[in-house]
Design a protein around this motif. Structure first.
Motif, mmCIF file in Angstrom:
data_model
loop_
_atom_site.group_PDB
_atom_site.id
_atom_site.type_symbol
_atom_site.label_atom_id
_atom_site.label_comp_id
_atom_site.label_asym_id
_atom_site.label_seq_id
_atom_site.Cartn_x
_atom_site.Cartn_y
_atom_site.Cartn_z
ATOM 1 N N GLN A 49 85.927 38.972 14.473
ATOM 2 C CA GLN A 49 86.624 37.873 15.131
ATOM 3 C C GLN A 49 85.694 36.703 15.416
ATOM 4 N N ASP A 50 84.460 37.010 15.821
ATOM 5 C CA ASP A 50 83.490 35.941 16.058
ATOM 6 C C ASP A 50 83.124 35.233 14.759
ATOM 7 N N PHE A 51 82.967 36.010 13.688
ATOM 8 C CA PHE A 51 82.604 35.414 12.398
ATOM 9 C C PHE A 51 83.730 34.536 11.859
ATOM 10 N N VAL A 52 84.974 35.001 11.992
ATOM 11 C CA VAL A 52 86.103 34.198 11.530
ATOM 12 C C VAL A 52 86.145 32.867 12.279
ATOM 13 N N LYS A 53 85.930 32.922 13.586
ATOM 14 C CA LYS A 53 85.926 31.695 14.389
ATOM 15 C C LYS A 53 84.816 30.762 13.931
ATOM 16 N N GLY A 54 83.619 31.309 13.697
ATOM 17 C CA GLY A 54 82.498 30.488 13.265
ATOM 18 C C GLY A 54 82.723 29.862 11.905
ATOM 19 N N LEU A 55 83.340 30.621 10.985
ATOM 20 C CA LEU A 55 83.627 30.096 9.654
ATOM 21 C C LEU A 55 84.676 28.997 9.718
ATOM 22 N N HIS A 56 85.694 29.192 10.543
ATOM 23 C CA HIS A 56 86.702 28.148 10.705
ATOM 24 C C HIS A 56 86.082 26.863 11.253
ATOM 25 N N ASN A 57 85.067 27.013 12.096
ATOM 26 C CA ASN A 57 84.381 25.855 12.668
ATOM 27 C C ASN A 57 83.318 25.298 11.717
ATOM 28 N N MET A 58 83.195 25.936 10.534
ATOM 29 C CA MET A 58 82.265 25.506 9.489
ATOM 30 C C MET A 58 80.820 25.465 9.981
#
Length: 289
Positions: A49-58
């Motif tokens: 979940q943290d990684f998905v958030k970080g990827l969405h934030n580029m």
């Protein structure tokens, strides 16, 4: 037919070596389980979940604080990457190349993702290029539209994909494995069809997962990807836009249950899951009310 299998060995090998060293679309969740994360441990789900958030934030580097041992975090990383690529089609800039991470401070997993070269400039993520593609995807979503019911909506999605996207299988073109192949280039392999269908469902608030496994048709078995989608009756059904696109009957593989037999084969013979955890399918085919 799907490229993901080709990187599994590399991802798992990466996990073994670690000890030595558009905006986010609508989340597809069930009331009792998020099937996009069913193969991950509780620790893995938190990192995911943290990684998905970080990827969405580029972000150039994404991090996650975890409760557990470093080895437990490393052991989940390979599987996290597989889930990231398969169940988050909107993150189309994340590449299939070798990925690695490290633990810092004893309880933080730090990952500097590798991205497709076309989305990098000067060694950094080209956010403007990504935003431009996201705008193109948004335009397609708006053009395809939705129906008054879930059934009408998934019918629209299947019809658009089967009528507007050509099947192609070309390892030299990474786009064919991404939703960008289907929705922007209008040509893709089965993985691109499955990701595009999930992307459309996600944006419409319809629960959907990408399924990997073996497909058997015409006496031939090969790697394949398709979808399970949850309908208004609370049950899950199989949707295979790839095979619908390749055949004259564009709804041959459309909202099927396990009791269905197509081309003389039981559904779970023609579409054999890879052993990951997926929703249980309805026995009967979906019947629109």
């Amino acid at each position: 037919m799907f490229k993901m299998k080709k990187i599994v060995s590399a991802l798992l090998a990466a996990a073994m070596l670690f000890g030595a060293a558009l905006s986010a679309s609508a989340a597809a969740k069930t009331q009792d389980k998020d099937w996009t994360q069913a193969d991950l441990s509780k620790l893995g789900q938190g990192i995911y979940q943290d990684f998905v958030k970080g990827l969405h934030n580029m972000q150039g580097t994404v991090t996650s604080e975890f409760s557990g041992t470093s080895q437990q975090a490393f052991d989940q990383f390979g599987k996290i990457l597989q889930v990231l690529k398969k169940q988050n089609p909107e993150i189309f800039w994340l590449s299939y190349d070798y990925q690695s991470c490290k633990v810092t401070g004893g309880d933080t997993l730090s990952w500097s993702p590798d991205y497709f070269s076309e989305f990098k400039s000067g060694g950094k993520l080209d956010k403007e290029k990504i935003k431009s593609v996201q705008q193109s995807l948004e335009a397609v979503v708006n053009s395809v539209g939705t129906g008054k019911t879930t059934y009408e909506t998934v019918t629209k999605f299947n019809s658009w994909l089967t009528q507007n996207v050509a099947y192609t299988f070309d390892y030299s073109n990474s786009h064919v494995y991404e939703l960008t192949g289907a929705l922007v280039d209008r040509k893709c392999a089965c993985e691109g069809y499955a990701k595009a269908f999930k992307f459309l469902c996600d944006n419409a608030g319809i629960e959907c997962v990408v399924v990997s496994g073996k497909g058997t048709t015409g006496g031939t078995t090969y790697d394949h990807e398709w979808n399970y989608v949850k309908m208004d009756d609370g049950k899950w059904y199989l949707m295979d836009c790839t095979w619908n696109a390749l055949g004259a009957n564009k709804q041959k593989w459309f909202l099927l249950g396990t009791d269905s037999a197509v081309e003389g084969m039981a559904l779970l013979t023609s579409h054999k899951e890879d052993g990951s955890k997926y929703p249980e399918l309805s026995k009967a085919n979906y019947s629109a009310q």
